[in-house]
Scaffold this active site. Structure first.
Site, mmCIF file in Angstrom:
data_model
loop_
_atom_site.group_PDB
_atom_site.id
_atom_site.type_symbol
_atom_site.label_atom_id
_atom_site.label_comp_id
_atom_site.label_asym_id
_atom_site.label_seq_id
_atom_site.Cartn_x
_atom_site.Cartn_y
_atom_site.Cartn_z
ATOM 1 C CE LYS A 170 24.207 -24.515 -26.886
ATOM 2 N NZ LYS A 170 23.873 -25.723 -26.722
ATOM 3 N NE ARG A 191 24.631 -24.733 -19.971
ATOM 4 C CZ ARG A 191 24.774 -25.897 -20.783
ATOM 5 N NH1 ARG A 191 25.852 -25.868 -21.481
ATOM 6 N NH2 ARG A 191 23.877 -27.020 -20.673
ATOM 7 N NE ARG A 236 18.524 -33.085 -27.368
ATOM 8 C CZ ARG A 236 19.113 -32.054 -26.866
ATOM 9 N NH1 ARG A 236 19.743 -31.258 -27.888
ATOM 10 N NH2 ARG A 236 19.237 -31.715 -25.767
ATOM 11 N NE ARG A 273 21.353 -34.616 -23.671
ATOM 12 C CZ ARG A 273 21.673 -33.309 -23.825
ATOM 13 N NH1 ARG A 273 22.302 -32.775 -24.915
ATOM 14 N NH2 ARG A 273 21.748 -32.447 -22.630
ATOM 15 N NE ARG A 328 19.109 -29.556 -20.473
ATOM 16 C CZ ARG A 328 18.568 -30.679 -21.695
ATOM 17 N NH1 ARG A 328 17.564 -31.288 -21.255
ATOM 18 N NH2 ARG A 328 19.330 -30.482 -22.736
HETATM 19 P P1 AMP Z 1 24.180 -29.719 -22.654
HETATM 20 O O1 AMP Z 1 24.604 -31.061 -23.388
HETATM 21 O O2 AMP Z 1 25.095 -28.585 -23.137
HETATM 22 O O3 AMP Z 1 23.048 -29.571 -22.779
HETATM 23 O O4 AMP Z 1 24.584 -29.940 -20.954
HETATM 24 C C1 AMP Z 1 23.896 -31.049 -20.308
HETATM 25 C C2 AMP Z 1 24.187 -30.652 -18.881
HETATM 26 O O5 AMP Z 1 25.579 -30.712 -18.542
HETATM 27 C C3 AMP Z 1 23.500 -29.379 -18.332
HETATM 28 O O6 AMP Z 1 22.226 -29.238 -18.143
HETATM 29 C C4 AMP Z 1 24.301 -29.159 -17.132
HETATM 30 O O7 AMP Z 1 24.019 -30.065 -16.042
HETATM 31 C C5 AMP Z 1 25.922 -29.731 -17.656
HETATM 32 N N1 AMP Z 1 26.789 -28.657 -18.157
HETATM 33 C C6 AMP Z 1 27.182 -28.540 -19.373
HETATM 34 N N2 AMP Z 1 28.007 -27.637 -19.509
HETATM 35 C C7 AMP Z 1 28.000 -26.789 -18.459
HETATM 36 C C8 AMP Z 1 28.482 -25.697 -18.037
HETATM 37 N N3 AMP Z 1 29.349 -25.062 -18.821
HETATM 38 N N4 AMP Z 1 28.459 -25.400 -16.782
HETATM 39 C C9 AMP Z 1 27.762 -26.281 -15.749
HETATM 40 N N5 AMP Z 1 27.074 -27.194 -16.233
HETATM 41 C C10 AMP Z 1 27.189 -27.530 -17.474
#
Ligand code: AMP
Length: 201
Positions: A13, A84, A118, A151, A162
């Site tokens: 995404k 989320r 990744r 990452r 996650r």
């Molecule tokens: P992502 O890059 O979208 O996979 O996000 C990485 C991490 O950032 C997640 O595992 C959460 O710890 C935090 N995070 C990102 N977006 C949110 C959100 N909308 N609400 C809470 N935590 C978030």
């Protein structure tokens, strides 16, 4: 145009949001990137949640997102990684009206396989996948030649957490919003084509 892209980790995404944002002149808002690029006290506060794969507290996340949206004025956007959960969706509904919600769907097995493979650019953030979208060299970015990194939350424990949160909290947003589902297990260009078609309707 105001859009939400939903999908499990590894669904592509972020990659699609980048492509579509550039094609339609939208702002790509990745809440994960906003947090990763934070500094000082905020960085310290969110790091522990992120590294263990947990969500940062809703209140904090909503405040950060709200600030970002306020800075955009009338510009359209794609939300990548927000909302989320239902609480975040309900707060978002109070702030703005979303035009379309697109879910990029992939199986759990495919998600794990993709995340494990990744790599992202330490400088420009471009995401590569050693299997589906390999960089020309395994160590450096095709675009800015900076080192590629894994990452810190792409480790087995955090990935499990996650995905668990995605299925228990995020997936239910497809009942809260009318959602258009796309098969994310297709080549990147095919997924983009389908999204562009939907947005042009
Ligand atoms: P992502 O890059 O979208 O996979 O996000 C990485 C991490 O950032 C997640 O595992 C959460 O710890 C935090 N995070 C990102 N977006 C949110 C959100 N909308 N609400 C809470 N935590 C978030």
């Amino acid at each position: 145009m105001k859009l939400i892209f939903l999908g499990p980790q590894g669904s592509g995404k972020g990659t699609q949001a980048k492509i579509i944002a550039s094609k339609f002149g939208l702002e790509h808002i990745s809440t994960g990137d906003l947090l990763r690029n934070s500094e000082g006290e905020l960085k310290k506060e969110v790091e522990e949640y992120m590294n263990s794969g947990k969500l940062v507290p809703d209140e904090l996340m909503i405040r950060i997102l709200n600030e970002k949206l306020s800075s955009l004025g009338d510009k359209g956007f794609i939300l990548d990684g927000f909302p989320r959960n239902l609480a975040q969706a309900k707060e978002l509904d109070k702030i703005t009206k979303i035009d379309k919600i697109i879910e990029i769907d992939i199986s759990n097995e495919e998600a794990v396989d993709r995340i494990v493979n990744r790599l992202s650019c330490s400088q420009c953030g471009t995401v590569f996948n050693l299997k589906t979208n390999p960089p020309k060299s395994e160590d450096f970015c095709d675009f800015c030649n900076s080192p590629l990194i894994k990452r810190t939350d792409d480790n087995e424990e955090a990935i499990k957490k996650r995905l668990e949160i995605y299925h228990s909290e995020t997936k239910e947003l497809t009942s809260h919003y009318p959602t258009i589902k796309i098969n994310g297990e297709q080549p990147i260009e095919k997924v983009s084509e389908e999204i562009i078609k939907i947005l042009s309707e």
